[in-house]
Design a protein around this motif. Structure first.
Motif, mmCIF file in Angstrom:
data_model
loop_
_atom_site.group_PDB
_atom_site.id
_atom_site.type_symbol
_atom_site.label_atom_id
_atom_site.label_comp_id
_atom_site.label_asym_id
_atom_site.label_seq_id
_atom_site.Cartn_x
_atom_site.Cartn_y
_atom_site.Cartn_z
ATOM 1 N N LEU A 299 -5.875 12.401 -17.038
ATOM 2 C CA LEU A 299 -5.779 11.855 -15.683
ATOM 3 C C LEU A 299 -4.628 10.856 -15.595
ATOM 4 C CD1 LEU A 299 -9.540 11.330 -14.756
ATOM 5 C CD2 LEU A 299 -7.938 12.902 -13.635
ATOM 6 N N LEU A 300 -4.451 10.042 -16.632
ATOM 7 C CA LEU A 300 -3.324 9.102 -16.657
ATOM 8 C C LEU A 300 -1.995 9.854 -16.709
ATOM 9 C CD1 LEU A 300 -4.643 6.319 -19.081
ATOM 10 C CD2 LEU A 300 -4.456 6.228 -16.580
ATOM 11 N N ALA A 301 -1.960 10.978 -17.431
ATOM 12 C CA ALA A 301 -0.748 11.796 -17.459
ATOM 13 C C ALA A 301 -0.445 12.358 -16.073
ATOM 14 C CB ALA A 301 -0.908 12.930 -18.471
ATOM 15 N N ALA A 302 -1.481 12.747 -15.353
ATOM 16 C CA ALA A 302 -1.295 13.260 -13.988
ATOM 17 C C ALA A 302 -0.786 12.160 -13.065
ATOM 18 C CB ALA A 302 -2.612 13.842 -13.467
ATOM 19 N N ILE A 303 -1.337 10.949 -13.220
ATOM 20 C CA ILE A 303 -0.879 9.815 -12.418
ATOM 21 C C ILE A 303 0.603 9.543 -12.687
ATOM 22 C CG2 ILE A 303 -1.076 7.311 -12.118
ATOM 23 C CD1 ILE A 303 -3.320 8.760 -10.769
ATOM 24 N N GLY A 304 0.992 9.528 -13.961
ATOM 25 C CA GLY A 304 2.388 9.292 -14.318
ATOM 26 C C GLY A 304 3.308 10.356 -13.751
ATOM 27 N N THR A 305 2.873 11.605 -13.814
ATOM 28 C CA THR A 305 3.661 12.707 -13.272
ATOM 29 C C THR A 305 3.883 12.538 -11.777
ATOM 30 O OG1 THR A 305 2.841 14.241 -14.959
ATOM 31 C CG2 THR A 305 3.693 15.208 -12.918
ATOM 32 N N MET B 44 10.859 16.773 -7.660
ATOM 33 C CA MET B 44 9.759 17.390 -6.915
ATOM 34 C C MET B 44 9.269 18.662 -7.615
ATOM 35 S SD MET B 44 8.985 15.610 -4.118
ATOM 36 C CE MET B 44 8.349 16.693 -2.848
ATOM 37 N N LEU B 45 10.194 19.467 -8.112
ATOM 38 C CA LEU B 45 9.811 20.697 -8.825
ATOM 39 C C LEU B 45 9.032 20.368 -10.098
ATOM 40 C CD1 LEU B 45 13.098 22.772 -8.412
ATOM 41 C CD2 LEU B 45 10.859 23.339 -7.449
ATOM 42 N N PHE B 46 9.514 19.372 -10.837
ATOM 43 C CA PHE B 46 8.812 18.958 -12.057
ATOM 44 C C PHE B 46 7.394 18.500 -11.738
ATOM 45 C CE2 PHE B 46 7.470 15.158 -14.406
ATOM 46 C CZ PHE B 46 7.203 15.730 -15.649
ATOM 47 N N GLY B 47 7.246 17.669 -10.710
ATOM 48 C CA GLY B 47 5.935 17.134 -10.366
ATOM 49 C C GLY B 47 4.938 18.212 -10.008
ATOM 50 N N ALA B 48 5.354 19.153 -9.176
ATOM 51 C CA ALA B 48 4.447 20.221 -8.751
ATOM 52 C C ALA B 48 4.012 21.084 -9.934
ATOM 53 C CB ALA B 48 5.118 21.073 -7.675
ATOM 54 N N ALA B 49 4.970 21.455 -10.783
ATOM 55 C CA ALA B 49 4.643 22.329 -11.920
ATOM 56 C C ALA B 49 3.769 21.617 -12.950
ATOM 57 C CB ALA B 49 5.937 22.816 -12.579
ATOM 58 N N ALA B 50 4.124 20.375 -13.264
ATOM 59 C CA ALA B 50 3.369 19.633 -14.282
ATOM 60 C C ALA B 50 1.939 19.347 -13.830
ATOM 61 C CB ALA B 50 4.094 18.334 -14.624
ATOM 62 N N LEU B 51 1.754 18.993 -12.562
ATOM 63 C CA LEU B 51 0.401 18.738 -12.072
ATOM 64 C C LEU B 51 -0.449 19.996 -12.097
ATOM 65 C CD1 LEU B 51 0.873 16.303 -9.041
ATOM 66 C CD2 LEU B 51 -0.211 15.814 -11.228
ATOM 67 N N ALA B 52 0.155 21.132 -11.759
ATOM 68 C CA ALA B 52 -0.591 22.400 -11.797
ATOM 69 C C ALA B 52 -1.163 22.649 -13.190
ATOM 70 C CB ALA B 52 0.310 23.555 -11.370
ATOM 71 N N ILE B 53 -0.368 22.358 -14.220
ATOM 72 C CA ILE B 53 -0.812 22.565 -15.604
ATOM 73 C C ILE B 53 -1.846 21.522 -16.016
ATOM 74 C CG2 ILE B 53 -0.051 22.581 -18.017
ATOM 75 C CD1 ILE B 53 2.714 23.578 -16.920
ATOM 76 N N LEU B 54 -1.569 20.260 -15.696
ATOM 77 C CA LEU B 54 -2.472 19.174 -16.084
ATOM 78 C C LEU B 54 -3.850 19.330 -15.454
ATOM 79 C CD1 LEU B 54 -0.017 16.155 -15.935
ATOM 80 C CD2 LEU B 54 -1.232 16.938 -17.966
ATOM 81 N N GLY C 93 2.944 24.649 -3.812
ATOM 82 C CA GLY C 93 3.921 23.621 -3.497
ATOM 83 C C GLY C 93 5.212 23.807 -4.274
ATOM 84 N N PHE C 94 5.107 24.187 -5.530
ATOM 85 C CA PHE C 94 6.288 24.439 -6.359
ATOM 86 C C PHE C 94 7.151 25.537 -5.739
ATOM 87 C CE2 PHE C 94 8.446 26.896 -9.628
ATOM 88 C CZ PHE C 94 9.119 25.927 -10.344
ATOM 89 N N LEU C 95 6.518 26.611 -5.291
ATOM 90 C CA LEU C 95 7.261 27.728 -4.698
ATOM 91 C C LEU C 95 7.949 27.304 -3.403
ATOM 92 C CD1 LEU C 95 4.688 30.629 -5.272
ATOM 93 C CD2 LEU C 95 6.822 30.208 -6.521
ATOM 94 N N PHE C 96 7.279 26.493 -2.604
ATOM 95 C CA PHE C 96 7.882 26.034 -1.346
ATOM 96 C C PHE C 96 9.102 25.160 -1.625
ATOM 97 C CE2 PHE C 96 8.440 22.856 1.972
ATOM 98 C CZ PHE C 96 8.544 23.665 3.096
ATOM 99 N N ILE C 97 8.981 24.221 -2.536
ATOM 100 C CA ILE C 97 10.100 23.320 -2.855
ATOM 101 C C ILE C 97 11.287 24.116 -3.383
ATOM 102 C CG2 ILE C 97 10.854 21.431 -4.353
ATOM 103 C CD1 ILE C 97 7.845 20.490 -4.242
ATOM 104 N N PHE D 177 -10.766 20.609 -9.329
ATOM 105 C CA PHE D 177 -9.430 20.423 -9.902
ATOM 106 C C PHE D 177 -8.703 21.750 -10.108
ATOM 107 C CE2 PHE D 177 -10.898 16.134 -10.617
ATOM 108 C CZ PHE D 177 -9.735 15.386 -10.481
ATOM 109 N N TYR D 178 -9.445 22.837 -10.334
ATOM 110 C CA TYR D 178 -8.800 24.153 -10.342
ATOM 111 C C TYR D 178 -8.186 24.450 -8.970
ATOM 112 C CZ TYR D 178 -10.767 25.581 -14.871
ATOM 113 O OH TYR D 178 -11.073 25.694 -16.216
ATOM 114 N N LEU D 179 -8.881 24.061 -7.903
ATOM 115 C CA LEU D 179 -8.364 24.252 -6.549
ATOM 116 C C LEU D 179 -7.064 23.486 -6.355
ATOM 117 C CD1 LEU D 179 -8.699 25.204 -3.577
ATOM 118 C CD2 LEU D 179 -10.104 23.161 -3.199
ATOM 119 N N TYR D 180 -7.027 22.235 -6.794
ATOM 120 C CA TYR D 180 -5.810 21.433 -6.655
ATOM 121 C C TYR D 180 -4.659 22.028 -7.475
ATOM 122 C CZ TYR D 180 -9.098 17.968 -4.778
ATOM 123 O OH TYR D 180 -10.067 17.316 -4.056
ATOM 124 N N SER D 181 -4.970 22.615 -8.596
ATOM 125 C CA SER D 181 -3.933 23.252 -9.412
ATOM 126 C C SER D 181 -3.275 24.405 -8.652
ATOM 127 C CB SER D 181 -4.533 23.776 -10.726
ATOM 128 O OG SER D 181 -3.560 24.463 -11.488
#
Length: 442
Positions: A343-349, A314-324, A416-420, A406-410
């Motif tokens: 976008l495919l990298a984000a889907i995989g994450t 969960m921590l990896f997913g939140a951090a990686a999506l923020a960057i992507l 989310g990372f901080l909460f997890i 997408f900046y908003l979603y980041s």
């Protein structure tokens, strides 16, 4: 050591997870149908968002209904009802003569989706031994992504079938619905629900089929201990001091899984790729790539969730999506074709982390005596968040620009990372009864 009958466990898990397949179908079919629906019904960005998000409004009702059905009548009747709703609504969408009828039918489909999204992972969690539970519950996510991929492939194959291609896209959902109905008839009831309902002998028999006599005896003791003094169930009990901290964590994780933004990529690939000049054929082809990447990384997650654990993924997913998302936003701003790769990298994450693991956690962290009600509230919040996300995306893309969205979603992913990191504890390898002491204060 108990000898688990893995073939039996896998078979009942996969049958229950057919609800996930139909969830994936109704979730994905709109992405291929939208270009046709725009022409058929003259949709603007508001109606486009509402037609997409109406599934979530029905899912909210489905979650509320499923929680009551699951606690009063059992998990199995709820799954059967969800399967029936899937079949009827698929045909209703296919034959809809106007936008109002189509949206109504999609709303009804959402009721089935909401019930399945709650009951399928709940059922699998309750029949699975602790050491297999993460992998087994992830089967539900696997069938969701299989539903997405197969639906995207069918949508792509129907792209040149004329203006009524969308009717075939929706109508074909009746086929897996029929298979689900047949499969649920064969399913045993959840042993945890059977013991809670006082049907001890039936619960013992199901547990023996899963892990033999020793497993049946030890599991029954744990289950009965966790249910002592908690026979009367109500939604009010979910908000008691001893339970609510776990419920709140489940709600936040459910909402974050949607507000992380990835579902706009699943539902609106035609909008995103049209913004960089892709043709309609290319837009539909991209949905196939998205489905394939989603499937590959979901399978990988099934092998990692019980090894690496829930919290690290969960921590990896939140951090990686923020960057992507930051990279995607910059590429969208300059209309770069490279946006597809990221976008495919984000889907995989997402598929290896927030997608399957959130469902695993929601199925695990609530106490036995309120699991049905608490799960329904968390999943209800998930669908409310999905509606907000899918309804607002076309509007936000027009108002502030797709790249700024997408900046908003980041930013949301960073929160989310901080909460997890501060609130979510590891659950792998623990029985559902042991987790009661992890997530509920005493």
């Amino acid at each position: 050591m108990p000898h688990f009958k893995t073939s039996y466990l896998l078979s009942i898990s996969f049958i229950s997870a057919l609800g996930g397949y139909l969830f994936g179908f109704d979730f994905a079919v709109i992405s291929g149908a939208l270009p046709f629906l725009r022409d058929q019904f003259g949709l603007n960005e508001y109606w486009e968002g509402f037609a997409t998000g109406s599934l979530a409004l029905g899912a909210i009702i489905g979650c509320l209904a499923a929680g009551r059905v699951a606690d009063k009548y059992g998990r199995r009747p709820g799954l059967f009802l969800a399967a029936l709703i899937f079949g009827v609504s698929s045909l209703a969408m296919a034959f809809a003569s106007g936008l109002g009828l189509f949206i109504t039918a999609r709303f009804v489909a959402g009721i089935g989706v909401g019930m399945a999204s709650l009951l399928s992972p709940m059922y699998i969690a309750e029949v699975s031994p602790a050491q297999y539970r993460g992998r087994m519950v992830s089967i539900n996510q696997l069938t969701i992504v299989l539903g997405i991929l197969i639906t995207n492939l069918i949508n792509y194959s129907l792209r040149n079938s004329g203006p009524d291609a969308w009717r075939w896209m929706f109508g074909l959902g009746a086929v897996p619905s029929a298979l689900f109905i047949i499969g649920v008839i064969w399913l045993p009831e959840s042993p945890r629900w059977l013991l809670k309902a006082g049907k001890e002998e039936k619960g013992r028999e199901v547990l023996k089929k899963i892990g033999g006599e020793d497993f049946s005896v030890s599991s029954m003791e744990l289950i009965k201990d966790s249910l002592k003094g908690n026979q009367k169930i109500s939604y009010k009990a979910v908000f008691e001091k001893a339970v609510f901290p776990a419920v709140l964590i489940g709600i936040v994780l459910a909402v974050f899984q949607q507000f992380c933004g990835i579902n706009v990529v699943f539902n609106y690939p035609s909008n995103i790729f049209a913004s960089i000049g892709a043709s309609k054929d290319d837009q539909l082809l991209q949905t196939v790539f998205i489905g394939g990447v989603n499937l590959f990384f979901t399978v990988l997650a099934m092998f990692l969730v019980d090894k690496i654990g829930r919290r690290p993924l969960m921590l990896f997913g939140a951090a990686a999506l923020a960057i992507l998302y930051v990279v995607i936003a910059q590429l969208l701003a300059v209309h770069s074709a490279l946006v597809g790769l990221f976008l495919l990298a984000a889907i995989g994450t997402y598929a290896i982390s927030l997608g399957p693991v959130t469902w695993v956690l929601i199925s695990e962290i609530f106490p036995n005596h309120v699991r049905g009600a608490a799960s329904s509230i968390a999943v209800l919040c998930l669908w409310a968040a999905y509606f907000i996300l899918t309804f607002t995306f076309p509007v936000l893309a027009k108002w502030i620009g797709m790249h700024n969205t997408f900046y908003l979603y980041s930013g949301i992913c960073m929160l989310g990372f901080l909460f997890i990191r501060t609130k979510v504890r590891e659950t792998k390898g623990k029985t559902l009864e042991e987790l009661e002491s992890v997530f509920t204060p005493h």
